[in-house]
Scaffold this motif. Sequence first.
Motif, short mmCIF file in Angstrom:
data_model
loop_
_atom_site.label_atom_id
_atom_site.label_comp_id
_atom_site.label_asym_id
_atom_site.label_seq_id
_atom_site.Cartn_x
_atom_site.Cartn_y
_atom_site.Cartn_z
N HIS A 42 -130.32 35.98 -22.53
CA HIS A 42 -130.41 37.40 -22.15
C HIS A 42 -131.78 37.75 -21.57
O HIS A 42 -131.99 38.88 -21.17
CB HIS A 42 -130.12 38.27 -23.37
CG HIS A 42 -131.04 38.01 -24.53
ND1 HIS A 42 -131.08 36.79 -25.18
CD2 HIS A 42 -131.95 38.79 -25.15
CE1 HIS A 42 -131.98 36.85 -26.15
NE2 HIS A 42 -132.53 38.05 -26.15
N TRP A 43 -132.72 36.82 -21.56
CA TRP A 43 -134.02 37.09 -20.98
C TRP A 43 -133.95 36.98 -19.46
O TRP A 43 -133.05 36.34 -18.93
CB TRP A 43 -135.07 36.11 -21.53
CG TRP A 43 -135.47 36.37 -22.96
CD1 TRP A 43 -134.69 36.92 -23.92
CD2 TRP A 43 -136.73 36.08 -23.55
NE1 TRP A 43 -135.40 37.00 -25.11
CE2 TRP A 43 -136.65 36.48 -24.91
CE3 TRP A 43 -137.93 35.52 -23.10
CZ2 TRP A 43 -137.73 36.35 -25.80
CZ3 TRP A 43 -138.99 35.38 -23.99
CH2 TRP A 43 -138.89 35.80 -25.32
N PRO A 44 -134.90 37.58 -18.74
CA PRO A 44 -134.87 37.48 -17.27
C PRO A 44 -134.99 36.03 -16.79
O PRO A 44 -135.41 35.15 -17.53
CB PRO A 44 -136.10 38.29 -16.84
CG PRO A 44 -136.45 39.15 -17.98
CD PRO A 44 -136.00 38.45 -19.22
N GLU A 45 -134.64 35.86 -15.55
CA GLU A 45 -134.49 34.51 -15.02
C GLU A 45 -135.78 33.69 -15.04
O GLU A 45 -135.74 32.46 -15.11
CB GLU A 45 -133.95 34.61 -13.59
CG GLU A 45 -133.18 33.38 -13.19
CD GLU A 45 -132.41 33.58 -11.90
OE1 GLU A 45 -132.31 34.75 -11.45
OE2 GLU A 45 -131.94 32.59 -11.35
N ALA A 59 -137.40 42.74 -30.38
CA ALA A 59 -138.77 42.75 -29.87
C ALA A 59 -138.78 42.42 -28.36
O ALA A 59 -139.40 43.14 -27.57
CB ALA A 59 -139.61 41.73 -30.64
N ALA A 60 -138.09 41.36 -27.99
CA ALA A 60 -138.14 40.93 -26.60
C ALA A 60 -137.60 42.01 -25.66
O ALA A 60 -138.22 42.33 -24.64
CB ALA A 60 -137.35 39.63 -26.44
N CYS A 61 -136.45 42.57 -26.00
CA CYS A 61 -135.85 43.56 -25.10
C CYS A 61 -136.68 44.84 -25.03
O CYS A 61 -136.79 45.46 -23.99
CB CYS A 61 -134.42 43.86 -25.51
SG CYS A 61 -133.36 42.42 -25.31
N THR A 62 -137.29 45.21 -26.17
CA THR A 62 -138.15 46.38 -26.17
C THR A 62 -139.36 46.13 -25.26
O THR A 62 -139.75 46.99 -24.45
CB THR A 62 -138.64 46.69 -27.60
OG1 THR A 62 -137.49 46.81 -28.43
CG2 THR A 62 -139.44 47.97 -27.65
N LEU A 63 -139.94 44.97 -25.39
CA LEU A 63 -141.09 44.63 -24.55
C LEU A 63 -140.71 44.62 -23.07
O LEU A 63 -141.43 45.15 -22.22
CB LEU A 63 -141.65 43.26 -24.94
CG LEU A 63 -142.48 43.24 -26.23
CD1 LEU A 63 -142.63 41.83 -26.78
CD2 LEU A 63 -143.86 43.87 -25.98
N MET A 64 -139.58 44.03 -22.77
CA MET A 64 -139.18 43.92 -21.36
C MET A 64 -138.83 45.28 -20.77
O MET A 64 -139.11 45.54 -19.62
CB MET A 64 -138.01 42.97 -21.22
CG MET A 64 -138.43 41.51 -21.39
SD MET A 64 -136.98 40.51 -21.62
CE MET A 64 -137.70 39.02 -22.29
N VAL A 72 -137.96 54.72 -27.14
CA VAL A 72 -138.20 53.27 -27.16
C VAL A 72 -137.31 52.62 -28.22
O VAL A 72 -136.72 51.56 -27.99
CB VAL A 72 -139.69 52.96 -27.42
CG1 VAL A 72 -139.92 51.45 -27.46
CG2 VAL A 72 -140.58 53.60 -26.36
N ALA A 73 -137.18 53.28 -29.36
CA ALA A 73 -136.35 52.73 -30.44
C ALA A 73 -134.89 52.60 -30.01
O ALA A 73 -134.19 51.68 -30.42
CB ALA A 73 -136.46 53.61 -31.70
N LEU A 131 -132.54 49.27 -30.30
CA LEU A 131 -131.26 49.18 -31.00
C LEU A 131 -130.12 48.82 -30.05
O LEU A 131 -129.10 48.29 -30.48
CB LEU A 131 -130.98 50.49 -31.73
CG LEU A 131 -132.00 50.82 -32.83
CD1 LEU A 131 -131.75 52.19 -33.43
CD2 LEU A 131 -131.97 49.75 -33.93
N ALA A 132 -130.31 49.09 -28.76
CA ALA A 132 -129.24 48.79 -27.80
C ALA A 132 -129.34 47.35 -27.30
O ALA A 132 -128.50 46.91 -26.52
CB ALA A 132 -129.31 49.76 -26.63
N SER A 133 -130.37 46.63 -27.79
CA SER A 133 -130.70 45.36 -27.12
C SER A 133 -129.65 44.27 -27.26
O SER A 133 -129.54 43.41 -26.42
CB SER A 133 -132.04 44.85 -27.63
OG SER A 133 -131.93 44.54 -29.00
#
Lengths: 395, 339
Positions: free
Chosen positions: A53-56, A93-98, A231-232, A236-238
């Motif tokens: 699910h992380w970017p390419e 964490a990762a999706c929030t950061l991205m 942001v939260a 939660l949607a990540s």
Amino acid sequence: MSEQLRTEVRSWLENNVPAGWREAMTGCDQDAFVAAQRDWFFKLVEAGYATPHWPERWPGGGRSLAEQKIIYEEVARADAPRLILYFVALYHAACTLMECGSADQQQRFLPGILKGDVWCQGFSEPNAGSDLASLRTRAERRGDVYVINGQKTWSTMAQYADRCLLLARTSSDGRPQAGITYFLMDMRSKGVSVRPISQITGDDEFAEIFLDDVEIPVEDRVGEEGQGWAVAQATLASERGLTLVELTQRMRHSLGRIGEVMRARGCADDPVLRAAFGRLIPQVHAACALADGYLQKRISGEEVVGDASIVKLYYARTLREFVRLGQQISGLDGQTMEEFTRGGSQETGNWAVDFMNSYNWSIAGGSDEIQRNIIAERMLQMPREPRDWRWQKGA
Amino acid sequence: MSELLTELTDSTRSVLDSLGPGTAEETIWTQVVDLGWLLAGVPESLDGLGLGPAAVCVIQQELGRSLSAARYPAATLVIDALVAAGESPLLERLPLLLTEALATAPLVPPDIEISDDGRLSGTVRAVWSVDRASDILVWTNSDVLLVPTSAGALKARPTWDETRRLFDITFTDVNIDSGWRLAQGAAAETLVCRIETLRDFLLAADAIGGATAALESTVNYLTERKQFGRPLALFQALKHRCADLKAHIAAAEALFADTLNQAESGFGQPQAALLAREAKLLATAAYTEAAEEAVQLHGGIGMTAEHPCHLYLKRAQLNEHLGRRRVSDELELATCQFS
């Protein structure tokens, strides 16, 4: 293309799922579990299956939601361990950061996640559960730092975490949501203390976090002051329905366990148990179809508010019935205290523990009651109850 | 759902809405025939629309929603069986069936037997509007027949569900004409499996449509009705019951779509029949739950004959027993897990 991925993942899992992990994780202590999770995490990272699910630009990244679903289905099919210790890091964490983090924050924290940094979530508080927006942990700006005081709870694996996704109040003006700010907190900071919570199963998967004049540098704030609530929501949607695809598929694969136990215990012909089993089967299949359909809606952009609540509510109820039946078919022996298995499906076959753990899904992540509110108010358009109330004992 | 099916849902619903509730069977039937709804599942090679079972079920879902008296499932089963049986002399009758559809089929397995010398005996229960049909589709494990209704004795079967007119038809030592035979032996086994699969999916569709309507009516009532100076819909105890119904109906819908999708390539295989059974079991359970709750949550008004609540309740309760064999569906599903 997708069938090729499926074959690839399937054969990788055949060769890499640790043999006998279930036995090794039965009755082991939590440190052994953490060590095993670490090994499994690095294997998945290396294969690229931890970060689809992380970017390419990231190893293993750039997979479509449909491809991610295939990976999860195969993980469930192979009965591989669940990556519980790293879930918050890889998704929340990762999706929030991205989505919301600065370039600097992304650069500082994302590589660490792939190197095994464990993250935990510091959202809930003793007096802010379902009503999360009422949280009271204070963050006070002093020069280049925020000073944090308060208490967090139900934080999964916080005792092993390196960093924490923290919500704290920077202002008490206006709507409660408006005063919340989002931080990335180093768990080794002075003033952080963690106390594991002993659960009804005997496990201590989650913990309380006490925050006593903890200093967080301003550069570790995500978004602006007062934007923490938004942001939260990104946090939660990540996971976007993938967890429930995995869990419902695991539940489907576990149906065979019921039959096995009934045979082994000589109660396969008990008509009452059989009827209960027969009622459960379409429900389990429906839970799978719901989770599947939800992900399809996300892919096609047809999701509406409440869809996710239906999937979670139905899964939680079906799981409860599943493990309840597990207890019924195992009779008196099922009441014997036995070592439990960590990191597997929710239907491990230690039905008493499975039953207790099933409350994780009807309470955490928005309780059944909250899901019902969302369904009633947002889907069925029924009114919200008035916010003001008066109550007098005996009146 | 594909765009085509969504359009079909919308257009079917608007026709039924304009006819209004309680439309007489023959009035609605004229519309069903004229609008070509009987053509939905028929292949294009036979001048049908070629939309498959999914489209037929979409239409039935809407008919169920409006508590319709139209014997669409019964007629559809005959048409589908005729098409599926392939090149038989009976296929010549298809065009007439599609325009008049004077054939019907039972919604429960027929209790009939065929003697070694080819005589048909037994009772076919709960047949929809058989008094208006020229022929009835009946089957055993090894024979599928389209029998003239004049060969049997009709008896009205008054049921609590007054939205559908049901009859029993009894055959006594009826000499079977070879021209009635649609399939025999292994071919019959496959065809019976197909008939029962489609029947169960149609019953599931009817249940989902009815359950959705019962819940909508309940939510509307709770929103409008005031007691203690506020709408009933404000009470969480009532909201949560509606939310649970919504979740159960959504689950039944999801299972229905998924099982139909899996079964579509293999209608006639035992696996497909099992999938349909699951879909029907969950959907009819959701329907009775929604209908029972509808009566309770409508309060006194739900007990009156004037309000449609009781129509959902009675139709839902009948649906639970249609398509059912002597052994409960639950037990059969469990048994399949053991074999």
